[in-house]
Design a protein around this motif. Sequence first.
Motif, PDB file in Angstrom:
ATOM      1  N   LEU A   1      45.088  10.470  10.330  1.00  0.00           N
ATOM      2  CA  LEU A   1      46.198  10.589  10.958  1.00  0.00           C
ATOM      3  C   LEU A   1      47.480   9.773  10.848  1.00  0.00           C
ATOM      4  CD1 LEU A   1      44.576  11.345  14.436  1.00  0.00           C
ATOM      5  CD2 LEU A   1      45.598  13.180  13.231  1.00  0.00           C
ATOM      6  N   ARG A   2      47.258   8.477  10.375  1.00  0.00           N
ATOM      7  CA  ARG A   2      48.053   7.608  10.198  1.00  0.00           C
ATOM      8  C   ARG A   2      48.876   8.182   8.915  1.00  0.00           C
ATOM      9  NH1 ARG A   2      45.033   2.246  12.044  1.00  0.00           N
ATOM     10  NH2 ARG A   2      45.484   2.435  14.452  1.00  0.00           N
ATOM     11  N   GLU A   3      47.765   8.304   7.902  1.00  0.00           N
ATOM     12  CA  GLU A   3      48.382   8.579   6.691  1.00  0.00           C
ATOM     13  C   GLU A   3      48.964  10.012   6.452  1.00  0.00           C
ATOM     14  OE1 GLU A   3      44.905   8.748   4.239  1.00  0.00           O
ATOM     15  OE2 GLU A   3      44.696   6.630   4.181  1.00  0.00           O
TER      16      GLU A   3
ATOM     17  N   ALA B   1      37.919   6.761  10.750  1.00  0.00           N
ATOM     18  CA  ALA B   1      38.537   7.735   9.668  1.00  0.00           C
ATOM     19  C   ALA B   1      39.494   8.873   9.956  1.00  0.00           C
ATOM     20  CB  ALA B   1      37.127   8.183   9.011  1.00  0.00           C
ATOM     21  N   GLU B   2      39.290   9.184  11.065  1.00  0.00           N
ATOM     22  CA  GLU B   2      40.251  10.332  11.455  1.00  0.00           C
ATOM     23  C   GLU B   2      41.576   9.747  11.976  1.00  0.00           C
ATOM     24  OE1 GLU B   2      38.986  13.229  14.670  1.00  0.00           O
ATOM     25  OE2 GLU B   2      37.086  13.175  14.019  1.00  0.00           O
TER      26      GLU B   2
ATOM     27  N   ASP C   1      28.453   3.779  17.345  1.00  0.00           N
ATOM     28  CA  ASP C   1      29.015   3.070  15.953  1.00  0.00           C
ATOM     29  C   ASP C   1      29.441   4.100  15.018  1.00  0.00           C
ATOM     30  OD1 ASP C   1      28.701   0.590  16.886  1.00  0.00           O
ATOM     31  OD2 ASP C   1      26.979   0.130  15.891  1.00  0.00           O
ATOM     32  N   GLU C   2      28.609   5.182  14.861  1.00  0.00           N
ATOM     33  CA  GLU C   2      28.945   6.211  13.759  1.00  0.00           C
ATOM     34  C   GLU C   2      30.115   6.970  14.130  1.00  0.00           C
ATOM     35  OE1 GLU C   2      25.448   8.601  13.293  1.00  0.00           O
ATOM     36  OE2 GLU C   2      24.023   6.863  12.506  1.00  0.00           O
ATOM     37  N   SER C   3      30.007   7.319  15.576  1.00  0.00           N
ATOM     38  CA  SER C   3      31.132   7.874  16.321  1.00  0.00           C
ATOM     39  C   SER C   3      32.563   6.840  15.885  1.00  0.00           C
ATOM     40  CB  SER C   3      31.300   8.162  17.770  1.00  0.00           C
ATOM     41  OG  SER C   3      30.105   9.082  17.888  1.00  0.00           O
TER      42      SER C   3
END
Length: 161
Positions: free
Chosen positions: A119-121, A114-115, A106-108
């Motif tokens: 990347l989308r941003e 988040a990554e 879940d943390e991964s």
Amino acid sequence: AVVSTQSTGTVSVLNGEISQLQQCTSTLAEVNKHQRNELSILQSETEVLRATNEELADQTSRMNSKMEAEITRNAALAKEVEELKSTIEFLQMEHSFSENEMSRRDESIVELEAELTQLRESKESILQRAKSKLKDRTKKLNSSRIRLGYALMEVRELKGS
């Protein structure tokens, strides 16, 4: 005559004693008869008690066998319970390990999301800059085309003259 009177008295006394002895013998015979009856009853009761004791001994033996079988079953059940406890402890440890693994996953996943968001941003930012550059280049290109078109017209005019 005196001897005869003494003899008669003695015989009379002896007859009285004989009569008493006969009464005692008769009474003793009755007592013996009564005691024989009681003895017979006691012997019958003794036989009943012997039979009852044998039956109780058989029942006790059967109960002991049942108890031994129950003890054996209980020991087997206790062993199974211990095995089940061990299995449950092992499964609890595995479950705990799985929960830890899932927590790490879940943390991964959160980190990957988040990554991915970054990347989308970044992609959006890159697209915006690329669009902006494309727009600028398109303007410059259109401006250059217009100038080229004017230059071409001038060249034609010059050729034509």
